[in-house]
Design a protein around this motif. Structure first.
Motif, PDB file in Angstrom:
ATOM      1  N   ALA A   1      -4.107  -7.768  -2.739  1.00 17.21           N
ATOM      2  CA  ALA A   1      -3.830  -6.754  -3.759  1.00 17.21           C
ATOM      3  C   ALA A   1      -3.418  -7.426  -5.066  1.00 17.21           C
ATOM      4  O   ALA A   1      -2.510  -8.254  -5.094  1.00 17.21           O
ATOM      5  CB  ALA A   1      -2.725  -5.813  -3.284  1.00 17.21           C
ATOM      6  N   SER A   2      -4.081  -7.066  -6.149  1.00 20.50           N
ATOM      7  CA  SER A   2      -3.728  -7.636  -7.457  1.00 20.50           C
ATOM      8  C   SER A   2      -2.498  -6.949  -8.042  1.00 20.50           C
ATOM      9  O   SER A   2      -1.830  -7.502  -8.913  1.00 20.50           O
ATOM     10  CB  SER A   2      -4.911  -7.496  -8.423  1.00 20.50           C
ATOM     11  N   GLN A   3      -2.190  -5.744  -7.564  1.00 20.66           N
ATOM     12  CA  GLN A   3      -1.018  -5.010  -8.022  1.00 20.66           C
ATOM     13  C   GLN A   3      -0.199  -4.605  -6.787  1.00 20.66           C
ATOM     14  O   GLN A   3      -0.377  -3.524  -6.233  1.00 20.66           O
ATOM     15  CB  GLN A   3      -1.430  -3.783  -8.839  1.00 20.66           C
ATOM     16  N   PRO A   4       0.710  -5.492  -6.337  1.00 19.15           N
ATOM     17  CA  PRO A   4       1.491  -5.194  -5.132  1.00 19.15           C
ATOM     18  C   PRO A   4       2.849  -4.569  -5.415  1.00 19.15           C
ATOM     19  O   PRO A   4       3.641  -4.380  -4.491  1.00 19.15           O
ATOM     20  CB  PRO A   4       1.674  -6.584  -4.521  1.00 19.15           C
ATOM     21  N   THR A   5       3.138  -4.249  -6.680  1.00 22.23           N
ATOM     22  CA  THR A   5       4.471  -3.742  -7.029  1.00 22.23           C
ATOM     23  C   THR A   5       4.548  -2.231  -6.812  1.00 22.23           C
ATOM     24  O   THR A   5       3.717  -1.473  -7.309  1.00 22.23           O
ATOM     25  CB  THR A   5       4.815  -4.058  -8.496  1.00 22.23           C
ATOM     26  N   VAL A   6       5.564  -1.808  -6.073  1.00 20.71           N
ATOM     27  CA  VAL A   6       5.794  -0.384  -5.823  1.00 20.71           C
ATOM     28  C   VAL A   6       7.237  -0.062  -6.202  1.00 20.71           C
ATOM     29  O   VAL A   6       8.081  -0.949  -6.326  1.00 20.71           O
ATOM     30  CB  VAL A   6       5.541  -0.014  -4.346  1.00 20.71           C
ATOM     31  N   LEU A   7       7.501   1.215  -6.389  1.00 17.29           N
ATOM     32  CA  LEU A   7       8.846   1.657  -6.706  1.00 17.29           C
ATOM     33  C   LEU A   7       9.545   2.014  -5.401  1.00 17.29           C
ATOM     34  O   LEU A   7       9.206   2.994  -4.747  1.00 17.29           O
ATOM     35  CB  LEU A   7       8.806   2.874  -7.638  1.00 17.29           C
ATOM     36  N   GLY A   8      10.501   1.182  -4.998  1.00 16.61           N
ATOM     37  CA  GLY A   8      11.134   1.429  -3.714  1.00 16.61           C
ATOM     38  C   GLY A   8      12.308   0.504  -3.471  1.00 16.61           C
ATOM     39  O   GLY A   8      12.848  -0.106  -4.383  1.00 16.61           O
ATOM     40  N   GLU A   9      12.675   0.383  -2.191  1.00 14.64           N
ATOM     41  CA  GLU A   9      13.824  -0.425  -1.768  1.00 14.64           C
ATOM     42  C   GLU A   9      13.328  -1.564  -0.891  1.00 14.64           C
ATOM     43  O   GLU A   9      12.657  -1.324   0.132  1.00 14.64           O
ATOM     44  CB  GLU A   9      14.839   0.436  -1.013  1.00 14.64           C
ATOM     45  N   PHE A  10      13.665  -2.792  -1.278  1.00 18.74           N
ATOM     46  CA  PHE A  10      13.168  -3.969  -0.569  1.00 18.74           C
ATOM     47  C   PHE A  10      13.509  -3.904   0.923  1.00 18.74           C
ATOM     48  O   PHE A  10      12.639  -4.123   1.776  1.00 18.74           O
ATOM     49  CB  PHE A  10      13.770  -5.243  -1.188  1.00 18.74           C
ATOM     50  N   ALA A  11      14.774  -3.611   1.261  1.00 15.28           N
ATOM     51  CA  ALA A  11      15.192  -3.622   2.658  1.00 15.28           C
ATOM     52  C   ALA A  11      14.441  -2.572   3.468  1.00 15.28           C
ATOM     53  O   ALA A  11      14.034  -2.823   4.615  1.00 15.28           O
ATOM     54  CB  ALA A  11      16.699  -3.405   2.762  1.00 15.28           C
ATOM     55  N   ARG A  12      14.266  -1.371   2.897  1.00 16.71           N
ATOM     56  CA  ARG A  12      13.594  -0.299   3.625  1.00 16.71           C
ATOM     57  C   ARG A  12      12.107  -0.609   3.838  1.00 16.71           C
ATOM     58  O   ARG A  12      11.563  -0.368   4.926  1.00 16.71           O
ATOM     59  CB  ARG A  12      13.749   1.028   2.876  1.00 16.71           C
ATOM     60  N   LEU A  13      11.441  -1.143   2.801  1.00 11.38           N
ATOM     61  CA  LEU A  13      10.025  -1.465   2.965  1.00 11.38           C
ATOM     62  C   LEU A  13       9.839  -2.627   3.936  1.00 11.38           C
ATOM     63  O   LEU A  13       8.893  -2.638   4.728  1.00 11.38           O
ATOM     64  CB  LEU A  13       9.412  -1.795   1.600  1.00 11.38           C
ATOM     65  N   THR A  14      10.758  -3.590   3.898  1.00  5.97           N
ATOM     66  CA  THR A  14      10.705  -4.670   4.883  1.00  5.97           C
ATOM     67  C   THR A  14      10.863  -4.103   6.289  1.00  5.97           C
ATOM     68  O   THR A  14      10.209  -4.536   7.234  1.00  5.97           O
ATOM     69  CB  THR A  14      11.810  -5.701   4.593  1.00  5.97           C
ATOM     70  N   GLN A  15      11.734  -3.103   6.430  1.00  6.79           N
ATOM     71  CA  GLN A  15      11.930  -2.438   7.725  1.00  6.79           C
ATOM     72  C   GLN A  15      10.632  -1.799   8.214  1.00  6.79           C
ATOM     73  O   GLN A  15      10.307  -1.853   9.409  1.00  6.79           O
ATOM     74  CB  GLN A  15      13.024  -1.388   7.590  1.00  6.79           C
ATOM     75  N   VAL A  16       9.862  -1.201   7.302  1.00  2.00           N
ATOM     76  CA  VAL A  16       8.575  -0.591   7.673  1.00  2.00           C
ATOM     77  C   VAL A  16       7.642  -1.636   8.268  1.00  2.00           C
ATOM     78  O   VAL A  16       7.093  -1.466   9.365  1.00  2.00           O
ATOM     79  CB  VAL A  16       7.919   0.059   6.432  1.00  2.00           C
ATOM     80  N   PHE A  17       7.459  -2.747   7.552  1.00  3.13           N
ATOM     81  CA  PHE A  17       6.527  -3.778   8.012  1.00  3.13           C
ATOM     82  C   PHE A  17       7.052  -4.466   9.268  1.00  3.13           C
ATOM     83  O   PHE A  17       6.291  -4.826  10.163  1.00  3.13           O
ATOM     84  CB  PHE A  17       6.259  -4.787   6.889  1.00  3.13           C
ATOM     85  N   TRP A  18       8.381  -4.649   9.341  1.00  6.28           N
ATOM     86  CA  TRP A  18       8.984  -5.250  10.543  1.00  6.28           C
ATOM     87  C   TRP A  18       8.731  -4.364  11.758  1.00  6.28           C
ATOM     88  O   TRP A  18       8.375  -4.854  12.842  1.00  6.28           O
ATOM     89  CB  TRP A  18      10.487  -5.439  10.305  1.00  6.28           C
TER      90      TRP A  18
END
Length: 524
Positions: free
Chosen positions: A265-282
């Motif tokens: 992805a050339s544009q990987p920036t989203v508006l969110g929370e690092f810990a929560r999004l890491t939790q999704v992928f984890w």
């Protein structure tokens, strides 16, 4: 004084006597000691329902694994907390024994009276809490089905469930806190040998995993009540994926799963929370590991579709039958292709809620049993922003050594371990186990910082802050097993600068202490 029964299974009468002597000195408990020199004899003593078993790893008629297998009930559970004692620190053996149902693993040469008492107390506490959790889970399910037809009854049951989960999380987190604190502090010792560092890291991972399961229960409650909190700012989703991969690395290595990444992805920036999004992928990567066989394969890819970021995680594992696809994101619909599947089955429900809280959506596809699964996440992107770097207190040169900290904690093991770790860092430490004692200590010594538990025998940490307010500005950190959103908000309202949820990550606590002490004191 509480009565407990301890079963010691060891072919050495001298070692049995040493354990009995160590445990007999534990304050607050009176122990009845059962002894056995053979596995067969020890298994017979289980009929007397001991509160804990201290088991030598190697006995004339078998080893610890044999005892654990024989001690299982019809559901495959080891109902009695078991602590293994061994003459050698074999990490592979420790892992196998813990997987088989042991609660702890101690090397005899290092098994001091304090270590044995701590291991026994924590093992008993954990098993009792897990039994209460299972009983309450069954009761909650019964209440849920009875209340579905009555909205008023459903609201009452929901409130009771929230209160119960908050209480339960506190009870489960409390014994984990001293374990994680001492492990985290020990890992910071540069002189630690490589073998011990690996062993302590293994303990840290498992304690953090258990804390994550507790967090899942709380997340589910917040989702059900519509209170899932997400603090949004520009986040690089690729960094979140890499963080999740790092957390899951051990799991991939243990099953020899090949991991392929194509973060295109050339544009990987989203508006969110690092810990929560890491939790999704984890959660999704953990799911892929769980349902993949040895030497399997997992592929992670990203791309852009207009103003959206697309993340796909594909595995070649057990797959999902078509009739089960529709329900896999439900809180009480875990995918269990085999009786050996583990976990509470909450991860996918929480994952969907977090994704939707970020304005995105997630879907799953599979060609059926044995054909693997694909999870596809779509998140709206935002313009990349460089956030200002946060100054490190460690670089400020502030004279932290000699600063005094008042530790207010009624759990003896947590208080002792935390105080010792802080003293090793050069802080002066005073302790209290109640609101009344804390007020007396603070007014007498005026500590530079207060670290305070919320649940205390004669009140709460919130009550303490109200009592200390007339004495001038108070810099304080709340530390508690209570971690619901309203608990954190309440702590901020009464004046706590931070609210940390147990089990404590000591490096994180130390960082906060330095930041708070480096900042100018604000007038009351």
């Amino acid at each position: 004084m509480e009565q407990r029964t301890l079963l010691i299974v060891d072919d050495s009468a001298e070692d049995r006597a040493a354990v009995a002597r160590h445990i007999g000195s534990a304050p607050g408990f009176q122990y009845r000691i059962l002894e056995a020199g053979l596995i067969e004899e020890g298994l017979r003593h289980l009929a007397e329902k001991p509160d804990c078993v201290v088991l030598d790893q190697f006995l004339p008629d078998g080893d610890g694994l044999a005892f654990l297998r024989a001690a299982r009930d019809e559901h495959g559970r080891v109902l009695h907390p078991v602590i293994i004692l061994t003459d050698t620190g074999d990490q592979q053996a420790a892992v196998a024994l813990m997987k088989a149902g042991a609660q702890d693993y101690l090397v005899k040469a290092d098994a001091t009276a304090c270590a044995i008492r701590l291991a026994v107390n924590n093992a008993i506490y954990k098993v009792q809490a897990e039994c209460r959790l299972e009983e309450q889970r069954l009761e909650l399910e019964r209440l849920y089905h009875e209340a579905r037809s009555n909205n008023d009854a459903l609201r009452v049951a929901g409130a009771a469930k929230d209160d119960f989960l908050a209480m339960l999380s506190h009870e489960l987190r409390t014994p984990l806190s001293p374990v994680l604190s001492i492990v985290s502090a020990t890992l910071g010792d540069a002189s630690l040998s490589a073998d011990l560092r690996e062993t302590f890291a293994m303990i840290q991972r498992n304690v953090q995993l258990e804390a994550r399961l507790i967090d899942d229960l709380l997340d589910l409650t917040q989702i059900a009540s519509g209170r899932l909190a997400v603090e949004k700012q520009p986040v690089d989703a690729h960094s979140c994926i890499e963080a999740a991969l790092d957390i899951c690395q051990i799991g991939f290595e243990e099953k020899k799963i090949a991991v392929h990444t194509e973060l295109a992805a050339s544009q990987p920036t989203v508006l969110g929370e690092f810990a929560r999004l890491t939790q999704v992928f984890w959660n999704l990567l953990k799911n892929a590991i769980k349902f993949s066989g040895p030497q399997g394969e997992v592929r992670i890819s990203t791309g852009n579709d207009g103003d959206a970021l697309i993340v796909e995680i594909r595995d070649a594992g057990a797959g999902i039958e078509p009739e089960r696809l529709a329900g896999i994101f439900g809180a009480f619909g875990p995918i269990k292709p085999a009786p050996t599947a583990t976990g509470l089955g909450l991860g996918l429900a929480i994952t969907r809620a977090i994704v939707e809280a970020h304005g995105g959506h997630i879907r799953a596809t599979s060609d059926g049993k044995g054909q693997g699964a694909l999870f596809r996440i779509c998140l709206p992107t935002t313009a990349a922003t460089t956030l200002p770097a946060k100054a490190s207190p460690a670089e400020s040169g502030a004279p932290f050594r000699g600063k005094t900290i008042l530790v207010v904690e009624d759990h003896e093991d947590t208080r002792r371990v935390l105080s010792r770790a802080l003293r090793r860092k050069g802080y002066g430490v005073t302790v209290a186990g109640s609101v009344e004692a804390a007020v007396e200590q603070f007014t007498g010594s005026r500590a530079d910082l207060v670290i305070c538990d919320i649940g205390l025998p004669d009140g709460t940490g919130w009550d303490l802050m109200e009592k200390l307010r007339p004495h001038g500005p108070v810099r304080a950190i709340a530390v508690s097993g209570y971690g619901m959103t309203h608990d954190v908000e309440k702590s901020r309202e009464v004046g706590f600068l931070e609210h940390l949820t147990k089990p404590l990550d000591f490096p994180r606590l130390e960082q906060l202490i330095r930041e708070i002490l480096a900042a100018p004191k604000v007038s009351a």
